[in-house]
Design an enzyme around this catalytic site. Structure first.
Site, PDB file in Angstrom:
ATOM      1  N   THR A 268       0.815  -1.211   0.000  1.00 14.57           N
ATOM      2  CA  THR A 268       0.000   0.000   0.000  1.00 14.57           C
ATOM      3  C   THR A 268       0.848   1.261   0.000  1.00 14.57           C
ATOM      4  O   THR A 268       0.390   2.307  -0.454  1.00 14.57           O
ATOM      5  CB  THR A 268      -0.946   0.007   1.215  1.00 14.57           C
ATOM      6  OG1 THR A 268      -0.179  -0.139   2.419  1.00 14.57           O
ATOM      7  CG2 THR A 268      -1.948  -1.136   1.132  1.00 14.57           C
ATOM      8  N   CYS A 269       2.071   1.174   0.526  1.00 18.73           N
ATOM      9  CA  CYS A 269       2.944   2.361   0.520  1.00 18.73           C
ATOM     10  C   CYS A 269       3.441   2.661  -0.890  1.00 18.73           C
ATOM     11  O   CYS A 269       3.510   3.819  -1.302  1.00 18.73           O
ATOM     12  CB  CYS A 269       4.133   2.148   1.452  1.00 18.73           C
ATOM     13  SG  CYS A 269       3.683   2.001   3.196  1.00 18.73           S
ATOM     14  N   ALA A 270       3.798   1.602  -1.632  1.00 15.53           N
ATOM     15  CA  ALA A 270       4.307   1.785  -2.991  1.00 15.53           C
ATOM     16  C   ALA A 270       3.197   1.806  -4.027  1.00 15.53           C
ATOM     17  O   ALA A 270       3.446   2.063  -5.203  1.00 15.53           O
ATOM     18  CB  ALA A 270       5.296   0.670  -3.323  1.00 15.53           C
TER      19      ALA A 270
END
Length: 302
Positions: A268-270
Site C-alpha cells: 500500500t505504501c508503494a
C-alpha cells in the site's frame, strides 16, 4: 477517519449520514477538538477526509441554510425524535396540527420554538425545520464549535472550509460517486516482463482474466468484490484522495510455486498490486482475490 466515525464517541447515526453526539463527557475530554484536528491532518496529507457527515448538517456548520422541509427523518439517530418529527412532517390538516400542539407542544417549546402554542397550520413547515435545526445543529453547537476549533488549530483550516464549502462537500459528506470500471482502470499501469518472453505470455493471460473480472464487477455479475474493496486492498484508501494519488498505481506479477497457491498481495505504501502469472480462468482469479480481500482482518485493523 474510521475511528472518528465508529469509536471516538463524537458522531452517531447511519453510515454516510452522521451527526454530532450530544455527549458532555466526550466534550469535557476535548474529543471533538481531537476529531477536528485529525480530520485536518488527513486532508492536509491528501487523505480521504471524513466523508460521513450529513450534508444538511455540514451546510449549517458552514453558515448556510439548507432546504430541510423534505428531510428524511429516518436519518435521525433517536427513534422517539424520529417519530415526533415524522408526525409534524406528515401533518396535513389544522386538526392534525392542533393535536400535535396538544400532545407535543411542551417538547416543541423546549426545542426552541416557544411560539408553537400561537402557531397555525400555515406555520407547520417552519416549526418542523426549526425543530430539526435545533436537534441536528443548535443542540450540539458546543460540540460543533469544539470540532471547528480543532480544525482551526491547524492554520485556521476550518475558515478555508467554510469559505469554499462546496468544494469540500465531497470530503466531509458521503456524496462521492462509486468507482466505475473506467475510473478504476485509469488508476493502474501494468509492469510487464520483456515482450516475447514466457513470463510476458503468462502475464497477458492473467491480465485478460483481470479485464474480464473488472467487466463482471461493472455489470453486476460479480458481487463478491467491489472496485472500492480492490482499491483499499491495493492502496489502503477506499476512495481516490482529493488530490489524487502521488503517482499511478501499478500491477506487478509473481510466479506460483508448484503445488502452492499464493494469494494476491499488495504494497500500500508503494501502491503496487501483485497478481499471479498464468491465470487462465476468470473464476480462478476472482476466487484468489476474494479470499485475499475477505480472508484477512483488513487494512488498518491489525
Amino acid at each position: 477517519m474510521a475511528d472518528i466515525q465508529h469509536s471516538l464517541g463524537t458522531l452517531e447515526g447511519r453510515p454516510g449520514n452522521l451527526f454530532f453526539t450530544y455527549d458532555q463527557q466526550a466534550f469535557s475530554q476535548n474529543k471533538h477538538y481531537t476529531a477536528g484536528k485529525l480530520v485536518t491532518w488527513s486532508i492536509m496529507h491528501n487523505g480521504p477526509g471524513l466523508r460521513c457527515l450529513n450534508s444538511e448538517l455540514f451546510q449549517l456548520m458552514c453558515g448556510h441554510t439548507p432546504e430541510l422541509s423534505e428531510f428524511n427523518t429516518e436519518l435521525i439517530p433517536e427513534p422517539e425524535v424520529q417519530e415526533k418529527l415524522s408526525k409534524l412532517q406528515k401533518c396535513n390538516t389544522e386538526a392534525d396540527f392542533n393535536e400535535i400542539k396538544s400532545n407535543l407542544g411542551d417538547w416543541i417549546s423546549e426545542c426552541g420554538v416557544p411560539s408553537i402554542f400561537s402557531s397555525t397550520f400555515q406555520d407547520v413547515t417552519s416549526v418542523f425545520t426549526q425543530i430539526l435545526k435545533h436537534y441536528i445543529y443548535h443542540r450540539v453547537a458546543s460540540m460543533v464549535q469544539q470540532f471547528k476549533a480543532g480544525m482551526n488549530s491547524c492554520n485556521l483550516f476550518w475558515e478555508k472550509v467554510a469559505t469554499d464549502w462546496h468544494e469540500f462537500l465531497p470530503i466531509f459528506t458521503h456524496t462521492s460517486v462509486r468507482l466505475s470500471r473506467t475510473v478504476f482502470r485509469e488508476l493502474f499501469y501494468v509492469k510487464w516482463s520483456a515482450e516475447g518472453s514466457n513470463r510476458r505470455e503468462k502475464e497477458e493471460d492473467t491480465m485478460y482474466q483481470w479485464e474480464c473480472l473488472l467487466m463482471s464487477i461493472q455489470e453486476g455479475e460479480t458481487t463478491d468484490i467491489t472496485f472500492e474493496e480492490l482499491l483499499t486492498f491495493a492502496t489502503g484508501a477506499d476512495a481516490i484522495p482529493p488530490l489524487d494519488f502521488p503517482h499511478k498505481c501499478s500491477i506487478e506479477f509473481y510466479d506460483q510455486e508448484e503445488g502452492s497457491c499464493r494469494l494476491p498481495f499488495s504494497s500500500t505504501c508503494a501502491l503496487v498490486l501483485y497478481l499471479p502469472r498464468g491465470i487462465a480462468q476468470e473464476d480462478e482469479l476472482r476466487d484468489l482475490l476474494t479470499f485475499a480481500l475477505k480472508g484477512s482482518l483488513g487494512f488498518g485493523k491489525v
